[in-house]
Design a protein around this motif. Structure first.
Motif, PDB file in Angstrom:
ATOM      1  N   LEU A   1     -10.217  11.656  16.117  1.00 49.22           N
ATOM      2  CA  LEU A   1     -10.728  11.060  15.045  1.00 49.22           C
ATOM      3  C   LEU A   1     -12.155  11.206  15.931  1.00 49.22           C
ATOM      4  O   LEU A   1     -12.794  10.731  16.771  1.00 49.22           O
ATOM      5  CB  LEU A   1     -10.444  10.264  14.120  1.00 49.22           C
ATOM      6  N   LYS A   2     -13.342  12.186  15.332  1.00 51.99           N
ATOM      7  CA  LYS A   2     -14.312  12.388  15.710  1.00 51.99           C
ATOM      8  C   LYS A   2     -15.290  11.861  14.043  1.00 51.99           C
ATOM      9  O   LYS A   2     -15.337  12.860  12.899  1.00 51.99           O
ATOM     10  CB  LYS A   2     -14.754  13.810  15.357  1.00 51.99           C
ATOM     11  N   CYS A   3     -16.188  11.241  13.825  1.00 50.72           N
ATOM     12  CA  CYS A   3     -16.981  10.596  12.917  1.00 50.72           C
ATOM     13  C   CYS A   3     -17.918   9.823  13.628  1.00 50.72           C
ATOM     14  O   CYS A   3     -18.496   9.138  14.400  1.00 50.72           O
ATOM     15  CB  CYS A   3     -16.370  10.166  11.639  1.00 50.72           C
ATOM     16  N   HIS A   4     -19.189   9.575  12.654  1.00 49.51           N
ATOM     17  CA  HIS A   4     -20.347   9.156  13.001  1.00 49.51           C
ATOM     18  C   HIS A   4     -19.605   7.940  12.819  1.00 49.51           C
ATOM     19  O   HIS A   4     -19.129   7.219  11.894  1.00 49.51           O
ATOM     20  CB  HIS A   4     -20.530   9.487  12.115  1.00 49.51           C
ATOM     21  N   ILE A   5     -19.784   6.975  13.139  1.00 52.77           N
ATOM     22  CA  ILE A   5     -19.927   4.822  13.349  1.00 52.77           C
ATOM     23  C   ILE A   5     -21.482   4.510  12.801  1.00 52.77           C
ATOM     24  O   ILE A   5     -23.045   4.759  13.185  1.00 52.77           O
ATOM     25  CB  ILE A   5     -19.056   4.636  14.241  1.00 52.77           C
ATOM     26  N   LYS A   6     -21.340   3.424  11.871  1.00 54.35           N
ATOM     27  CA  LYS A   6     -22.316   2.656  11.868  1.00 54.35           C
ATOM     28  C   LYS A   6     -21.815   1.560  11.414  1.00 54.35           C
ATOM     29  O   LYS A   6     -21.026   1.280  10.845  1.00 54.35           O
ATOM     30  CB  LYS A   6     -22.770   3.402   9.857  1.00 54.35           C
ATOM     31  N   GLU A   7     -23.531   1.047  11.630  1.00 60.58           N
ATOM     32  CA  GLU A   7     -22.843  -0.684  11.702  1.00 60.58           C
ATOM     33  C   GLU A   7     -23.946  -1.183   9.827  1.00 60.58           C
ATOM     34  O   GLU A   7     -24.682  -1.263   9.967  1.00 60.58           O
ATOM     35  CB  GLU A   7     -23.619  -1.227  13.003  1.00 60.58           C
ATOM     36  N   SER A   8     -23.026  -1.830   9.431  1.00 58.73           N
ATOM     37  CA  SER A   8     -23.884  -2.578   8.373  1.00 58.73           C
ATOM     38  C   SER A   8     -24.762  -3.613   8.007  1.00 58.73           C
ATOM     39  O   SER A   8     -24.464  -4.004   9.994  1.00 58.73           O
ATOM     40  CB  SER A   8     -22.482  -3.443   7.061  1.00 58.73           C
ATOM     41  N   ASP A   9     -25.385  -2.961   7.520  1.00 54.87           N
ATOM     42  CA  ASP A   9     -27.061  -3.978   7.379  1.00 54.87           C
ATOM     43  C   ASP A   9     -26.375  -5.218   6.738  1.00 54.87           C
ATOM     44  O   ASP A   9     -27.435  -6.416   6.429  1.00 54.87           O
ATOM     45  CB  ASP A   9     -28.021  -3.848   6.510  1.00 54.87           C
ATOM     46  N   CYS A  10     -25.498  -5.710   5.903  1.00 48.38           N
ATOM     47  CA  CYS A  10     -25.369  -6.267   5.116  1.00 48.38           C
ATOM     48  C   CYS A  10     -25.051  -7.697   6.347  1.00 48.38           C
ATOM     49  O   CYS A  10     -24.006  -7.900   7.025  1.00 48.38           O
ATOM     50  CB  CYS A  10     -23.935  -6.448   4.639  1.00 48.38           C
ATOM     51  N   SER A  11     -25.426  -9.050   5.311  1.00 45.17           N
ATOM     52  CA  SER A  11     -25.399 -10.015   5.964  1.00 45.17           C
ATOM     53  C   SER A  11     -23.460 -10.955   6.433  1.00 45.17           C
ATOM     54  O   SER A  11     -22.955 -10.763   5.190  1.00 45.17           O
ATOM     55  CB  SER A  11     -26.138 -11.180   6.011  1.00 45.17           C
ATOM     56  N   LEU A  12     -22.994 -11.229   7.289  1.00 45.71           N
ATOM     57  CA  LEU A  12     -21.781 -11.974   7.121  1.00 45.71           C
ATOM     58  C   LEU A  12     -22.233 -13.498   7.027  1.00 45.71           C
ATOM     59  O   LEU A  12     -23.113 -14.068   7.552  1.00 45.71           O
ATOM     60  CB  LEU A  12     -21.206 -11.895   8.771  1.00 45.71           C
TER      61      LEU A  12
ATOM     62  N   TYR B   1       0.981  -1.398  -0.248  1.00 44.31           N
ATOM     63  CA  TYR B   1       0.035  -0.190  -0.039  1.00 44.31           C
ATOM     64  C   TYR B   1       0.816   1.162   0.373  1.00 44.31           C
ATOM     65  O   TYR B   1       1.850   1.234   0.934  1.00 44.31           O
ATOM     66  CB  TYR B   1      -0.998   0.490   1.232  1.00 44.31           C
ATOM     67  N   PHE B   2       0.052   2.724  -0.181  1.00 42.81           N
ATOM     68  CA  PHE B   2       1.167   3.483   0.179  1.00 42.81           C
ATOM     69  C   PHE B   2       0.527   4.590   0.587  1.00 42.81           C
ATOM     70  O   PHE B   2      -0.919   4.487   1.111  1.00 42.81           O
ATOM     71  CB  PHE B   2       0.791   4.442  -1.381  1.00 42.81           C
ATOM     72  N   GLU B   3       0.826   4.796   1.684  1.00 45.60           N
ATOM     73  CA  GLU B   3       0.546   6.484   2.894  1.00 45.60           C
ATOM     74  C   GLU B   3       0.135   6.903   2.135  1.00 45.60           C
ATOM     75  O   GLU B   3       1.312   7.750   0.931  1.00 45.60           O
ATOM     76  CB  GLU B   3       1.729   6.471   3.752  1.00 45.60           C
ATOM     77  N   TYR B   4      -0.516   7.955   1.908  1.00 45.32           N
ATOM     78  CA  TYR B   4      -1.153   9.140   0.849  1.00 45.32           C
ATOM     79  C   TYR B   4      -1.685   9.895   2.079  1.00 45.32           C
ATOM     80  O   TYR B   4      -2.561   9.726   3.386  1.00 45.32           O
ATOM     81  CB  TYR B   4      -1.950   9.000   0.342  1.00 45.32           C
ATOM     82  N   PRO B   5      -1.379  11.359   2.810  1.00 50.69           N
ATOM     83  CA  PRO B   5      -1.980  12.477   3.965  1.00 50.69           C
ATOM     84  C   PRO B   5      -2.953  12.819   3.372  1.00 50.69           C
ATOM     85  O   PRO B   5      -2.583  13.587   2.217  1.00 50.69           O
ATOM     86  CB  PRO B   5      -0.709  13.428   3.881  1.00 50.69           C
ATOM     87  N   ALA B   6      -4.409  12.846   4.082  1.00 48.33           N
ATOM     88  CA  ALA B   6      -4.979  13.844   3.975  1.00 48.33           C
ATOM     89  C   ALA B   6      -5.766  14.369   4.977  1.00 48.33           C
ATOM     90  O   ALA B   6      -5.116  13.450   6.305  1.00 48.33           O
ATOM     91  CB  ALA B   6      -5.914  12.607   3.236  1.00 48.33           C
ATOM     92  N   PRO B   7      -6.811  15.201   4.908  1.00 48.22           N
ATOM     93  CA  PRO B   7      -6.910  16.016   5.636  1.00 48.22           C
ATOM     94  C   PRO B   7      -7.621  15.438   6.504  1.00 48.22           C
ATOM     95  O   PRO B   7      -8.766  14.266   5.770  1.00 48.22           O
ATOM     96  CB  PRO B   7      -7.659  16.984   5.844  1.00 48.22           C
ATOM     97  N   ARG B   8      -7.853  14.634   7.929  1.00 45.86           N
ATOM     98  CA  ARG B   8      -8.502  14.185   8.939  1.00 45.86           C
ATOM     99  C   ARG B   8     -10.429  14.368   8.404  1.00 45.86           C
ATOM    100  O   ARG B   8     -11.365  13.549   8.817  1.00 45.86           O
ATOM    101  CB  ARG B   8      -8.478  14.472  10.391  1.00 45.86           C
ATOM    102  N   SER B   9     -10.401  15.920   7.996  1.00 47.01           N
ATOM    103  CA  SER B   9     -11.103  15.831   8.530  1.00 47.01           C
ATOM    104  C   SER B   9     -12.468  15.521   7.585  1.00 47.01           C
ATOM    105  O   SER B   9     -14.015  15.660   7.217  1.00 47.01           O
ATOM    106  CB  SER B   9     -11.867  17.438   7.430  1.00 47.01           C
ATOM    107  N   LEU B  10     -11.960  14.983   5.855  1.00 46.11           N
ATOM    108  CA  LEU B  10     -12.492  14.103   4.665  1.00 46.11           C
ATOM    109  C   LEU B  10     -13.433  13.334   5.263  1.00 46.11           C
ATOM    110  O   LEU B  10     -14.286  12.587   4.958  1.00 46.11           O
ATOM    111  CB  LEU B  10     -11.271  13.868   3.548  1.00 46.11           C
ATOM    112  N   ILE B  11     -12.717  12.675   6.591  1.00 44.86           N
ATOM    113  CA  ILE B  11     -13.684  11.084   7.640  1.00 44.86           C
ATOM    114  C   ILE B  11     -14.764  11.760   8.102  1.00 44.86           C
ATOM    115  O   ILE B  11     -14.468  12.688   9.453  1.00 44.86           O
ATOM    116  CB  ILE B  11     -12.733  10.594   8.486  1.00 44.86           C
ATOM    117  N   GLN B  12     -15.991  11.413   7.759  1.00 42.97           N
ATOM    118  CA  GLN B  12     -17.259  12.154   7.925  1.00 42.97           C
ATOM    119  C   GLN B  12     -17.980  10.853   8.563  1.00 42.97           C
ATOM    120  O   GLN B  12     -18.454  11.170  10.034  1.00 42.97           O
ATOM    121  CB  GLN B  12     -17.875  12.446   7.410  1.00 42.97           C
ATOM    122  N   GLU B  13     -17.982   9.525   8.192  1.00 43.50           N
ATOM    123  CA  GLU B  13     -18.363   8.864   8.782  1.00 43.50           C
ATOM    124  C   GLU B  13     -17.679   7.267   8.600  1.00 43.50           C
ATOM    125  O   GLU B  13     -17.379   6.772   7.054  1.00 43.50           O
ATOM    126  CB  GLU B  13     -20.304   8.570   7.871  1.00 43.50           C
TER     127      GLU B  13
END
Length: 134
Positions: free
Chosen positions: A120-131, A83-95
């Motif tokens: 980091l502050k963002c909304h956490i959602k749980e997937s409705d997809c089954s495993l 993988y590549f590390e790529y710097p990005a603003p934390r504000s991009l992560i909303q959920e």
């Protein structure tokens, strides 16, 4: 995200390949590189329709390995993944959506701890997809 494979089918269609060769002024090497780059980009953007409810956004960066951007490696499920590390603003992560797993409560707690540890502050959602567990 693209939940269909029609764009990939268009890229690899004989008509599209011939058009790319013409656009490249019959430079077949250039046409091939362009077609493969487009194909790789779109493959990264396709996701199974079952995951549509996650409404995922992906940041896809096409890059070359250089001294300034070396390849890093991580391990997951016995595989070595580059993988590549790529710097990005934390504000991009909303959920963040937690994907299907065998212990949603533990996955949520681990993610919450990770976000707290990295401020980091963002909304956490749980997937409705089954495993599927085999």
């Amino acid at each position: 995200m693209d939940y269909h494979e029609q764009e990939i089918d268009k890229i690899i269609s004989p008509t599209a390949i011939i058009d790319q060769i013409r656009k490249s002024k019959y430079d077949v090497e250039h046409a091939t590189i362009t077609t493969v780059s487009n194909l790789i980009f779109h493959i990264c953007a396709v996701k199974a329709p079952e995951f549509y409810d996650e409404r995922e956004t992906r940041l896809i960066i096409q890059s070359q390995t250089t001294k300034e951007h070396p390849i890093e490696f991580r391990s997951r499920a016995g595989l070595i993944i580059p993988y590549f590390e790529y710097p990005a603003p934390r504000s991009l992560i909303q959920e963040i959506t937690i994907g299907p797993n065998v212990n949603m409560k533990l996955a949520r707690q681990g993610l919450e701890d990770f976000l707290d540890a990295h401020a980091l502050k963002c909304h956490i959602k749980e997937s409705d997809c089954s495993l599927r567990v085999f």
